[in-house]
Motif scaffolding. Sequence first.
Motif, PDB file in Angstrom:
ATOM      1  N   GLY A   9       0.807  -1.210   0.000  1.00  0.00           N
ATOM      2  CA  GLY A   9       0.000   0.000   0.000  1.00  0.00           C
ATOM      3  C   GLY A   9       0.841   1.261   0.000  1.00  0.00           C
ATOM      4  O   GLY A   9       2.065   1.227  -0.144  1.00  0.00           O
ATOM      5  N   GLU A  10       0.180   2.391   0.199  1.00  0.00           N
ATOM      6  CA  GLU A  10       0.857   3.682   0.164  1.00  0.00           C
ATOM      7  C   GLU A  10       1.397   4.046   1.542  1.00  0.00           C
ATOM      8  O   GLU A  10       0.723   3.881   2.554  1.00  0.00           O
ATOM      9  N   MET A 215       9.307  12.969   7.472  1.00  0.00           N
ATOM     10  CA  MET A 215      10.262  12.158   6.723  1.00  0.00           C
ATOM     11  C   MET A 215       9.695  11.741   5.363  1.00  0.00           C
ATOM     12  O   MET A 215      10.405  11.765   4.355  1.00  0.00           O
ATOM     13  N   PHE A 216       8.429  11.404   5.346  1.00  0.00           N
ATOM     14  CA  PHE A 216       7.797  11.093   4.064  1.00  0.00           C
ATOM     15  C   PHE A 216       7.817  12.318   3.144  1.00  0.00           C
ATOM     16  O   PHE A 216       8.188  12.221   1.972  1.00  0.00           O
ATOM     17  N   ASP A 222       9.724   5.684   0.318  1.00  0.00           N
ATOM     18  CA  ASP A 222       8.552   4.867   0.021  1.00  0.00           C
ATOM     19  C   ASP A 222       7.890   4.337   1.287  1.00  0.00           C
ATOM     20  O   ASP A 222       6.681   4.099   1.313  1.00  0.00           O
ATOM     21  N   GLY A 223       8.694   4.132   2.319  1.00  0.00           N
ATOM     22  CA  GLY A 223       8.184   3.649   3.597  1.00  0.00           C
ATOM     23  C   GLY A 223       9.078   4.133   4.712  1.00  0.00           C
ATOM     24  O   GLY A 223      10.186   4.639   4.481  1.00  0.00           O
ATOM     25  N   ILE A 236       2.032   3.147  18.426  1.00  0.00           N
ATOM     26  CA  ILE A 236       2.600   4.217  17.604  1.00  0.00           C
ATOM     27  C   ILE A 236       2.218   4.031  16.134  1.00  0.00           C
ATOM     28  O   ILE A 236       2.080   5.008  15.392  1.00  0.00           O
ATOM     29  N   PHE A 237       2.011   2.785  15.707  1.00  0.00           N
ATOM     30  CA  PHE A 237       1.612   2.551  14.312  1.00  0.00           C
ATOM     31  C   PHE A 237       0.230   3.136  14.040  1.00  0.00           C
ATOM     32  O   PHE A 237      -0.004   3.733  12.985  1.00  0.00           O
ATOM     33  N   ALA A 238      -0.678   2.977  14.985  1.00  0.00           N
ATOM     34  CA  ALA A 238      -2.007   3.568  14.842  1.00  0.00           C
ATOM     35  C   ALA A 238      -1.921   5.095  14.864  1.00  0.00           C
ATOM     36  O   ALA A 238      -2.628   5.776  14.108  1.00  0.00           O
ATOM     37  N   GLU A 239      -1.044   5.631  15.711  1.00  0.00           N
ATOM     38  CA  GLU A 239      -0.876   7.086  15.790  1.00  0.00           C
ATOM     39  C   GLU A 239      -0.374   7.655  14.468  1.00  0.00           C
ATOM     40  O   GLU A 239      -0.876   8.678  13.981  1.00  0.00           O
ATOM     41  N   VAL A 240       0.622   6.991  13.887  1.00  0.00           N
ATOM     42  CA  VAL A 240       1.197   7.464  12.626  1.00  0.00           C
ATOM     43  C   VAL A 240       0.154   7.397  11.514  1.00  0.00           C
ATOM     44  O   VAL A 240      -0.028   8.355  10.746  1.00  0.00           O
ATOM     45  N   LYS A 241      -0.547   6.292  11.404  1.00  0.00           N
ATOM     46  CA  LYS A 241      -1.517   6.137  10.322  1.00  0.00           C
ATOM     47  C   LYS A 241      -2.668   7.135  10.462  1.00  0.00           C
ATOM     48  O   LYS A 241      -3.155   7.672   9.461  1.00  0.00           O
ATOM     49  N   HIS A 242      -3.097   7.359  11.682  1.00  0.00           N
ATOM     50  CA  HIS A 242      -4.170   8.332  11.919  1.00  0.00           C
ATOM     51  C   HIS A 242      -3.734   9.723  11.459  1.00  0.00           C
ATOM     52  O   HIS A 242      -4.499  10.441  10.792  1.00  0.00           O
ATOM     53  N   TYR A 243      -2.500  10.086  11.781  1.00  0.00           N
ATOM     54  CA  TYR A 243      -2.002  11.421  11.431  1.00  0.00           C
ATOM     55  C   TYR A 243      -1.799  11.562   9.928  1.00  0.00           C
ATOM     56  O   TYR A 243      -2.127  12.598   9.335  1.00  0.00           O
TER      57      TYR A 243
END
Length: 342
Positions: A9-10, A215-216, A222-223, A236-243
């Motif tokens: 995915g993106e 950073m992106f 790409d990741g 933290i993964f949920a926090e990053v994706k939400h943001y």
Amino acid sequence: MKIGDLDLGEKPVFLAPMEDVTDPSFRYMCKHFGADMMYTEFINADGLIRDAGSTVAKLNIFDYERPIGIQLYGHIIDSMVEAAKIATEANPDVIDINFGCPVKKIANRGAGSGMMRDVPKMVEMTRRIVEATHLPVTVKTRLGWDDQSKNIVEIAERLQDVGIKAITIHGRTRAQLYKGNADWTLIGEVKRNPRMHIPVIGNGDIDGPEKAKEMFDRYGVDGIMIGRATYGRPWIFAEVKHYLKKGELMKPLTTREKVDIARKHFEQSLKFKGLKTGMLEMRRHFSSYFKGLPHFKEIRLKLLTTLEPDEVHDLLNLIEERYGDYVVGSDVNPSPWADKQD
């Protein structure tokens, strides 16, 4: 982003492979909170070939973890090739080569980031491993051995030319270990290199969702891969994706919510590692889960010394009772223990 035919995915977010951290229980929690790709703890090629029990056990992966990679390290080409064949039989999604570990006992014998002092050998080892498996092969490495040999732009091209499907770059040299700030400048140069066509994943000092987005945006990777910031914070993964999706910070977790997560993690640790090892390996996580709680010294000491699972559950219940909806760093403190002394 794709690694071979594996579609992530993106803007995927990766869990870094970390010794004594990314075991099945911790991966279970990180996957629950949305890690797009995870890795085993790094595995010693020589131990795998010798059929050492503790090393072979690290090959254990589960379908709910997918996609998942097995990471190998070693300094002998033939051993690494044989280990890659064994790891392939465990049926991961990716074989990853560790050219980044800076630990002295590993790097000084030419494994991990020590391989950066012998680039031809690094390239030849990678070529042989690519030929030895049908799985996508990826590499995790650093900017170079030291400030005088930041040769990652050249290395990335050469590794791509022998068939790797993605490269993860930590923004420090081996000489830096984990000191100072990660420098993403050269990571960006690798990504912008018109001769590079495989995904470039950036790693180093990503400690929250705002830094992840920066950073992106700034370097076009790409990741991203997150390591130490996941300690006691698998969400933290949920926090990053939400943001990344909504442009706003996720509501911070209360202590009550953290207790629930720690309890689930603890149960998984006992399930996968057994009583003694499961108890011992949870200690670093307990300390991180409840970092910042006021007047917590006595409970922390008990959590880090008890060998009784029932006592751990009692302590977690006590934390929930005392701190409840308290949010670390919040101006509002509903806990009556805020004014008490250790």
